[in-house]
Design a protein around this motif. Structure first.
Motif, PDB file in Angstrom:
ATOM      1  N   GLY A 226       0.748  -1.257   0.000  1.00  0.00           N
ATOM      2  CA  GLY A 226       0.000   0.000   0.000  1.00  0.00           C
ATOM      3  C   GLY A 226       0.777   1.305   0.000  1.00  0.00           C
ATOM      4  O   GLY A 226       0.210   2.359   0.311  1.00  0.00           O
ATOM      5  N   THR A 227       2.042   1.281  -0.402  1.00  0.00           N
ATOM      6  CA  THR A 227       2.863   2.499  -0.311  1.00  0.00           C
ATOM      7  C   THR A 227       2.230   3.694  -1.039  1.00  0.00           C
ATOM      8  O   THR A 227       2.159   4.795  -0.473  1.00  0.00           O
ATOM      9  CB  THR A 227       4.277   2.211  -0.859  1.00  0.00           C
ATOM     10  N   THR A 228       1.761   3.493  -2.254  1.00  0.00           N
ATOM     11  CA  THR A 228       1.182   4.621  -3.011  1.00  0.00           C
ATOM     12  C   THR A 228      -0.073   5.147  -2.312  1.00  0.00           C
ATOM     13  O   THR A 228      -0.256   6.369  -2.179  1.00  0.00           O
ATOM     14  CB  THR A 228       0.824   4.173  -4.450  1.00  0.00           C
ATOM     15  N   ALA A 229      -0.928   4.242  -1.861  1.00  0.00           N
ATOM     16  CA  ALA A 229      -2.175   4.668  -1.204  1.00  0.00           C
ATOM     17  C   ALA A 229      -1.868   5.444   0.074  1.00  0.00           C
ATOM     18  O   ALA A 229      -2.503   6.466   0.368  1.00  0.00           O
ATOM     19  CB  ALA A 229      -3.026   3.436  -0.903  1.00  0.00           C
ATOM     20  N   ILE A 230      -0.862   4.976   0.811  1.00  0.00           N
ATOM     21  CA  ILE A 230      -0.481   5.643   2.068  1.00  0.00           C
ATOM     22  C   ILE A 230       0.021   7.060   1.787  1.00  0.00           C
ATOM     23  O   ILE A 230      -0.400   8.032   2.419  1.00  0.00           O
ATOM     24  CB  ILE A 230       0.573   4.792   2.806  1.00  0.00           C
ATOM     25  N   ALA A 231       0.909   7.176   0.804  1.00  0.00           N
ATOM     26  CA  ALA A 231       1.450   8.497   0.461  1.00  0.00           C
ATOM     27  C   ALA A 231       0.321   9.411  -0.024  1.00  0.00           C
ATOM     28  O   ALA A 231       0.261  10.595   0.339  1.00  0.00           O
ATOM     29  CB  ALA A 231       2.539   8.350  -0.603  1.00  0.00           C
ATOM     30  N   ALA A 232      -0.603   8.856  -0.813  1.00  0.00           N
ATOM     31  CA  ALA A 232      -1.727   9.664  -1.334  1.00  0.00           C
ATOM     32  C   ALA A 232      -2.597  10.150  -0.171  1.00  0.00           C
ATOM     33  O   ALA A 232      -2.938  11.336  -0.093  1.00  0.00           O
ATOM     34  CB  ALA A 232      -2.554   8.830  -2.312  1.00  0.00           C
ATOM     35  N   LYS A 233      -2.915   9.256   0.730  1.00  0.00           N
ATOM     36  CA  LYS A 233      -3.778   9.640   1.868  1.00  0.00           C
ATOM     37  C   LYS A 233      -3.096  10.716   2.710  1.00  0.00           C
ATOM     38  O   LYS A 233      -3.713  11.707   3.103  1.00  0.00           O
ATOM     39  CB  LYS A 233      -4.087   8.390   2.709  1.00  0.00           C
ATOM     40  N   LYS A 234      -1.792  10.526   2.977  1.00  0.00           N
ATOM     41  CA  LYS A 234      -1.051  11.512   3.788  1.00  0.00           C
ATOM     42  C   LYS A 234      -1.107  12.900   3.160  1.00  0.00           C
ATOM     43  O   LYS A 234      -1.112  13.908   3.855  1.00  0.00           O
ATOM     44  CB  LYS A 234       0.431  11.090   3.890  1.00  0.00           C
TER      45      LYS A 234
END
Ligand SMILES: C[S@@+](CC[C@H](N)C(=O)[O-])C[C@H]1O[C@@H](n2cnc3c(N)ncnc32)[C@H](O)[C@@H]1O
Length: 259
Positions: A226-234
């Motif tokens: 989930g790295t991309t999703a985490i960065a997007a949410k942040k």
């Protein structure tokens, strides 16, 4: 997006998932797909031909999903990127950068050639009208002393007086981020991570800051943990994504909850 929920990760094969994504609906695609380096079960292909057949098939499906103002980033080995670059040029994408990621960690020691310590990130846009927030990814100057002096009276560059930008210097196409493996080493050894090849969140944050705005939609169809999703949410962006492995999606959802 009619057939998929925004800000949700799906346990799904990328081909099935991409059929559900509307055309011209995504502002930014960031994918970190298999490299055919046999790092894990999901990274094994019968032959190089099979690997490129798989790669070109998902690229064919992905490109129409990107808005005309959108951007596309793909991670891979430098060797594979040489072919992917040509393929995407032929599909009409505009090449912007070949980003070299210095991982601060080697793949594996080589004695008959130089040891490989980099991965490639290719950056394309669909048209010449695209988001690039150059000031949001500036990098602090290395020499504070030199900058202190230049701030006061400037430095003559190409006949013009140049003053340092308070936000830092421009970001180049060589990126230095320690790999997750390297960051997690204890006494020189990497403990077992929940994924074989997770990408650093701070690296992906740089891509999202540069090539999207708050509220934009970011797609990743190989999300892993989930790295991309985490960065997007942040960063206040929306995301959609999938991975074929349900254990990875479970970990990704746990990580997302902690943000
Ligand atoms: C390089 S990893 C992505 C790692 C991710 N960037 C992260 O930081 O966690 C590639 C991922 O692609 C997934 N994958 C492989 N084949 C797939 C397919 N056909 N459809 C969807 N996901 C697939 C694997 O399960 C693996 O997690």
């Amino acid at each position: 997006m009619q057939k998929l929920k925004i800000n949700k990760l799906y346990v799904m094969d990328c081909f099935k998932f991409l059929k559900l994504v509307d055309d011209n609906s995504v502002d930014l695609v960031i994918i970190d797909p298999p490299y055919n380096m046999k790092k894990d079960k999901w990274d094994r292909f019968k032959s190089t031909e099979d690997f490129f057949k798989f790669t070109y098939s998902y690229l064919d499906m992905l490109v129409p999903k990107i808005k005309i103002t959108g951007s596309f980033y793909i991670f891979n080995s430098p060797f594979n990127c040489a072919f992917i670059l040509k393929y995407l040029l032929d599909k009409g994408l505009i090449f912007q950068n070949w980003i070299t990621w210095d991982k601060r960690d080697g793949f594996s020691a080589a004695k008959r050639k130089y040891t490989n310590a980099q991965e490639t990130i290719l950056f394309f846009t669909k048209s010449k009208k695209y988001t690039f927030n150059v000031d949001d990814i500036r990098i602090p100057y290395e020499s504070e002393k030199r900058i202190e002096h230049a701030k006061k009276i400037g430095i003559i560059k190409n006949g013009k007086r140049w003053f340092p930008n308070p936000k830092g210097k421009l970001c180049t196409d060589v990126w230095h981020f320690s790999s997750e493996r390297h960051k997690n080493k204890i006494n020189g050894k990497t403990p077992k991570l929940p994924h074989t090849t997770p990408k650093p969140v701070d690296l992906v944050e740089r891509i999202i800051k540069a090539s999207s705005n708050p509220g934009d939609l970011v797609l990743d169809c190989f999300v892993g943990i989930g790295t991309t999703a985490i960065a997007a949410k942040k960063l206040g962006r929306n995301f959609i994504g999938c991975d074929i492995n349900k254990e990875f999606i479970k970990i990704a959802n746990q990580r997302l909850k902690n943000i």
